[in-house]
Design a protein around this motif. Structure first.
Motif, PDB file in Angstrom:
ATOM      1  N   GLY A 157       0.488  -0.823   0.047  1.00 42.27           N
ATOM      2  CA  GLY A 157       0.439  -0.322   0.053  1.00 42.27           C
ATOM      3  C   GLY A 157       0.669   1.387   0.438  1.00 42.27           C
ATOM      4  N   ILE A 158       1.491   0.999   0.709  1.00 40.87           N
ATOM      5  CA  ILE A 158       3.245   2.259   0.634  1.00 40.87           C
ATOM      6  C   ILE A 158       3.531   2.484  -0.264  1.00 40.87           C
ATOM      7  CG2 ILE A 158       5.225   3.486   1.752  1.00 40.87           C
ATOM      8  CD1 ILE A 158       4.668   1.810   4.539  1.00 40.87           C
ATOM      9  N   ALA A 159       3.407   1.783  -0.599  1.00 42.56           N
ATOM     10  CA  ALA A 159       4.541   1.485  -2.407  1.00 42.56           C
ATOM     11  C   ALA A 159       3.130   1.834  -3.597  1.00 42.56           C
ATOM     12  CB  ALA A 159       5.239   0.155  -2.598  1.00 42.56           C
ATOM     13  N   ILE A 160       2.252   1.673  -3.363  1.00 43.66           N
ATOM     14  CA  ILE A 160       1.703   1.810  -4.325  1.00 43.66           C
ATOM     15  C   ILE A 160       1.477   3.528  -3.866  1.00 43.66           C
ATOM     16  CG2 ILE A 160      -0.908   1.898  -4.789  1.00 43.66           C
ATOM     17  CD1 ILE A 160      -1.246  -0.661  -4.315  1.00 43.66           C
ATOM     18  N   PHE A 161       1.120   4.279  -3.057  1.00 45.65           N
ATOM     19  CA  PHE A 161       1.293   5.553  -2.809  1.00 45.65           C
ATOM     20  C   PHE A 161       1.660   6.019  -2.773  1.00 45.65           C
ATOM     21  CE2 PHE A 161       1.965   8.816   0.867  1.00 45.65           C
ATOM     22  CZ  PHE A 161       0.559   9.645   0.331  1.00 45.65           C
ATOM     23  N   LEU A 162       3.172   5.845  -2.846  1.00 49.90           N
ATOM     24  CA  LEU A 162       4.505   6.605  -2.780  1.00 49.90           C
ATOM     25  C   LEU A 162       4.140   6.525  -4.557  1.00 49.90           C
ATOM     26  CD1 LEU A 162       7.156   5.270  -0.993  1.00 49.90           C
ATOM     27  CD2 LEU A 162       6.220   7.430  -0.680  1.00 49.90           C
ATOM     28  N   THR A 163       3.857   5.845  -5.645  1.00 51.61           N
ATOM     29  CA  THR A 163       4.923   5.467  -7.195  1.00 51.61           C
ATOM     30  C   THR A 163       2.991   6.467  -7.733  1.00 51.61           C
ATOM     31  OG1 THR A 163       3.629   3.535  -7.143  1.00 51.61           O
ATOM     32  CG2 THR A 163       6.119   3.849  -7.354  1.00 51.61           C
ATOM     33  N   GLU A 164       1.684   6.036  -7.312  1.00 48.77           N
ATOM     34  CA  GLU A 164       0.791   6.457  -8.594  1.00 48.77           C
ATOM     35  C   GLU A 164      -0.006   7.937  -7.497  1.00 48.77           C
ATOM     36  OE1 GLU A 164      -0.114   5.332 -10.633  1.00 48.77           O
ATOM     37  OE2 GLU A 164       2.095   4.098 -10.669  1.00 48.77           O
ATOM     38  N   LEU A 165       0.008   7.662  -6.174  1.00 45.17           N
ATOM     39  CA  LEU A 165      -0.434   9.021  -5.207  1.00 45.17           C
ATOM     40  C   LEU A 165      -0.243   9.715  -4.434  1.00 45.17           C
ATOM     41  CD1 LEU A 165      -2.947   6.141  -3.855  1.00 45.17           C
ATOM     42  CD2 LEU A 165      -3.250   7.497  -5.844  1.00 45.17           C
ATOM     43  N   CYS A 166       0.834   9.813  -4.266  1.00 48.14           N
ATOM     44  CA  CYS A 166       2.278  10.945  -3.640  1.00 48.14           C
ATOM     45  C   CYS A 166       1.842  12.002  -4.621  1.00 48.14           C
ATOM     46  CB  CYS A 166       3.098  10.614  -3.336  1.00 48.14           C
ATOM     47  SG  CYS A 166       4.172  11.775  -2.087  1.00 48.14           S
ATOM     48  N   PRO A 167       1.614  13.064  -3.998  1.00 49.50           N
ATOM     49  CA  PRO A 167       1.663  14.907  -4.468  1.00 49.50           C
ATOM     50  C   PRO A 167       3.632  14.549  -4.850  1.00 49.50           C
ATOM     51  CG  PRO A 167       0.870  14.836  -2.430  1.00 49.50           C
ATOM     52  CD  PRO A 167       1.266  13.733  -2.870  1.00 49.50           C
TER      53      PRO A 167
END
Lengths: 330, 281
Positions: free
Chosen positions: A105-115
Motif C-alpha cells: 500500500g505504501i509503495a502504491i501510494f508513493l509511486t501513484e498517489l503521492c503529490p
C-alpha cells in the motif's frame, strides 16, 4: 610501440625487467582479489561447519526428537526445539500478514498517489527508517507498546472475541502485554520500511509505456496497478517480501524484549512464547553445561537452515527480475 | 455504455486507493511514533555526564562513556579488517571473474551472508574465536562485526565497478597499462564515491548491531581499552539496562538508543550525499 611486441629476449634488459615486474605485480594483485573472494566463501562454509560442530552433541543426544520435543528444561538437561521453531514461524508469519499488504500500500501510494513534491522526501524517509537498528524497536516495544497494548488493546480484543469460536482460543486472556502477538506486531513495523522500499524500486522498473497503454484503454488507477504493474513486478515483490521474511525469521533484538521467553506452546497468541533467536540471546551467556550450549547452537543451526531456504528463494526471484530488466540494478 | 459496470469500477478504484492511502498513513504513523518517542525520551535523558562518566551502579550518576568508546573501537577495527577484504573480493567479482562460475557462487553466498541473521554470526565467532581463546574479548566482537561489514562492501563495490564504462578500461589498457594498474588507478578512482557509500552503509549497519556482540565481546562495566578482554558496547549496555528494573538505567538506555539512531541516520544521510555526488559526476 613496436618494441613492446618483440619477444622479451630482444628487449633492452632494463625494459624487460620492468615488464617482468609488471607481470608479477599484476599476478599478485589478481591472486589477492581471488583470495578475498575465496574468503567470502570460506566465511560461509565456516559458519555451517562451526554451527554443525557445535550442534552435533545435541543432535546426537536427542536425535530427531530434538525437532519435535516440547520440553526445554536446563535443570534436567532435556531440550526440545519445537516451541522455539513454532514461535519463530508464527511471529514471522503474522508479521508478514500485516507488513506485506501495508508495505505494498505504501509503495502504491508513493509511486501513484503521492503529490510529486512529497514523493522524494517520503521515499527517502522510508529508506532511512529501513536502516534503524532493531534494538530501537525492541526498547520502544518494551517501554511504550507493550504497556499500551496490555492496558488498552488486549482487554478489548479478549472481550470482543470471547464469544466467537476459534478466535476466542486464539485470543484468550489474561492480557500479559508481552507475548507472541506483540512481538509479531513490532516485527511487522520493523520490516515495513524494508518491504515498501524494495516494492517501490520494483514498481519503478515497470516501463511507463505499459501503464500509459492501460490508461489509454480507459483503465482506472487501481486496475492499472492490479492488472499491469503488479503482474509485471510480481517476482520482484515476492523476492523483496522473502528478503523481509528472512529478516523477520532471524530478528533478535526487536523480539527478545517483548516475547516473554517462555518455552511452551499455547494456542493463545496473547500468551508469552519464544523464538529461536530470542532463546539464544537470552540464555547463551548463562548456559551451563555442554549439552545446554550445544542445544542452543543446534537451534541456531535450524534457524540457519530455515533462513537459508528463504533467502535462496528470494535470490532466485530477484535474479530473474534482474535478468529481465537487462542489468544488475540495485 | 454500461453505467452500472462503470460505477462499480469507479467505486472499487476509489475504495482500493483509499485503502492504500490508509495503509501508507498507518505505516508512516507508527514509524513517526517510534522516532518521536525516541526523540522525546532520549533528549530528556541526555546530559553531558553520559559522555564523560562510565557505566556505574544505579544511583551513582553513571554514564555511557565506556560503552561509546567500546562501540567506536570495535567498529573501527571491524571496518579496518572488513573493508579491504570486501573491496578486493568485490573487485574480483567485477573485474577478473565477471562471468566465471566461481563468481556466481560467491555472489550467491555473499547475498545470503548479507541478510543472514546476525545472531548466527555471533555464534560462529563464538565457536571460532571465543572457544579457542577461552574467554570473551573485544577481538571477538570486532571479528563478528567485520564478518557483517564484508558482504555489504562486496555488494556495493561490485555494483559500483560494474557501472564504470568499459571504454575507460580499454583506453587505459591501450596505453599498455598492466591490468592491476588499470584497476587501481582508473576503475577504483572512477567508482570511489560509490565504494565510499558502501563503506558508510556498512558502518551504519554495524553501529546498531547487538546480537553478534552479546557472546563475543560480552560487556564490561568498567572503562577498558584492553582488546583481549571483554568490552562494553552501546547496544549491549542498552540491552542490559532496558531489561533492568532501575528507572535511571531505563533513562540511560533511551539516551543510548538516541545516540545510536542519530549516528546511524547521519551515516546514512552522508552515504546519500556521496551517492548524489556520484550521480552528478
Amino acid at each position: 610501440m613496436a618494441d613492446v611486441a618483440l619477444p622479451p629476449s630482444r628487449l633492452p634488459p632494463s625494459l624487460a625487467a620492468a615488464l617482468r615486474s609488471f607481470g608479477r605485480s599484476d599476478a599478485r594483485f589478481r591472486w589477492l582479489t581471488l583470495g578475498a573472494a575465496w574468503l567470502v566463501l570460506l566465511i560461509f562454509i565456516g559458519i555451517i561447519a562451526s554451527l554443525w560442530q557445535g550442534a552435533w552433541p545435541a543432535f546426537r543426544t536427542f536425535g530427531f526428537g530434538f525437532f519435535s520435543g516440547t520440553v526445554w528444561n536446563p535443570v534436567t538437561e532435556k531440550f526440545g526445539a519445537f516451541p522455539a521453531i513454532y514461535g519463530t514461524l508464527v511471529t514471522s508469519a503474522l508479521a508478514m500478514l500485516v507488513a506485506v499488504p501495508v508495505g505494498i500500500g505504501i509503495a502504491i501510494f508513493l509511486t501513484e498517489l503521492c503529490p510529486r513534491p512529497l514523493r522524494r522526501p517520503v521515499g527517502i524517509a522510508i529508506e532511512l527508517l529501513a536502516g534503524i537498528p532493531s534494538i530501537i524497536y525492541g526498547i520502544w516495544g518494551l517501554f511504550v507498546f507493550a504497556p499500551f497494548f496490555q492496558q488498552s488493546v488486549e482487554p478489548w480484543i479478549i472481550g470482543a472475541f470471547a464469544d466467537i469460536p476459534g478466535l476466542s482460543t486464539l485470543f484468550a486472556g489474561p492480557p500479559y502485554g508481552i507475548g507472541i502477538f506483540t512481538a509479531s506486531l513490532i516485527l511487522s513495523i520493523m520490516i515495513l520500511p524494508f518491504i515498501s522500499a524494495v516494492t517501490r524500486d520494483v514498481f519503478e522498473t515497470v516501463p511507463p509505456m505499459l501503464k500509459e497503454a492501460a490508461y489509454g484503454l480507459g483503465c482506472t488507477t487501481w486496475e492499472v496497478m492490479w492488472s499491469v504493474v503488479l503482474p509485471f513486478a510480481r517476482s520482484g515483490v515476492v523476492g523483496g517480501a522473502m528478503l523481509a521474511l528472512g529478516r523477520a525469521l532471524g530478528e533478535t533484538m526487536a523480539v527478545t524484549f517483548v516475547i516473554g521467553n517462555a518455552h511452551h506452546i499455547v494456542t493463545s497468541l496473547l500468551a508469552p512464547g519464544t523464538t529461536i533467536s530470542a532463546t539464544i540471546a537470552n540464555e547463551f551467556t548463562e548456559a551451563l553445561g555442554d549439552l545446554y550450549v550445544s542445544s542452543l547452537v543446534a537451534i541456531g543451526m535450524i534457524l540457519f537452515l530455515i533462513t537459508f531456504v528463504v533467502l535462496a528463494a528470494a535470490q532466485l526471484m530477484l535474479r530473474s527480475l534482474e535478468a529481465r530488466s537487462g542489468g544488475r540494478s540495485q | 455504455m454500461n453505467l452500472r459496470l462503470y460505477a462499480r469500477r469507479r467505486f472499487s478504484n476509489r475504495m482500493f486507493l483509499t485503502l492504500s492511502v490508509a495503509a501508507a498513513a498507518f505505516g508512516i504513523a507508527w514509524l513517526a511514533i517510534i522516532l518521536g518517542t525516541l526523540l522525546v525520551q532520549g533528549a530528556a535523558a541526555m546530559n553531558l555526564s553520559i559522555f564523560t562518566n562510565p557505566t556505574a551502579s544505579a544511583g551513582s550518576n553513571g554514564g555511557l562513556s565506556n560503552a561509546i568508546l567500546g562501540s567506536l573501537i570495535m567498529s573501527v577495527l571491524a571496518v579496518a579488517v572488513g573493508t579491504p577484504i570486501g573491496i578486493l573480493a568485490g573487485t574480483y567479482l567485477a573485474e577478473y571473474g565477471r562471468h566465471s562460475r566461481f563468481s556466481v557462487i560467491v555472489r550467491f553466498v555473499n547475498d545470503i551472508l548479507l541478510s543472514a541473521p546476525s545472531i548466527l554470526i555471533g555464534l560462529f565467532i563464538y565457536e571460532l574465536v571465543v572457544v579457542h581463546m577461552g574467554h570473551f574479548s573485544a577481538y571477538a566482537g570486532a571479528a563478528a562485526l567485520a564478518v557483517l561489514v564484508v558482504p555489504v562492501v562486496v555488494r556495493t563495490t561490485e555494483n559500483m565497478l560494474l557501472l564504470v564504462p568499459n571504454t575507460l578500461r580499454e583506453a587505459a589498457a591501450a596505453l599498455g597499462t598492466p591490468r592491476a594498474f588499470v584497476i587501481r588507478t582508473v576503475t577504483w578512482r572512477a567508482a570511489r564515491a560509490g565504494i565510499m557509500t558502501g563503506i558508510l552503509l556498512a558502518i551504519a549497519r554495524i553501529s546498531g548491531e547487538t546480537a553478534p556482540l552479546l557472546f563475543t565481546a560480552l560487556n564490561n562495566s568498567f572503562s577498558s581499552t584492553d582488546l583481549n578482554a571483554p568490552m562494553a558496547s552501546l547496544p549491549a549496555v542498552i540491552f542490559q539496562y532496558a531489561a533492568s528494573p532501575s528507572d535511571e538505567w531505563h533513562r540511560l538506555a533511551w539516551a543510548g538508543a538516541l545516540i545510536i539512531t542519530l549516528a546511524v541516520l547521519s551515516l546514512s544521510i552522508l552515504a546519500r550525499i556521496f551517492e548524489s555526488k556520484r550521480m552528478s559526476q
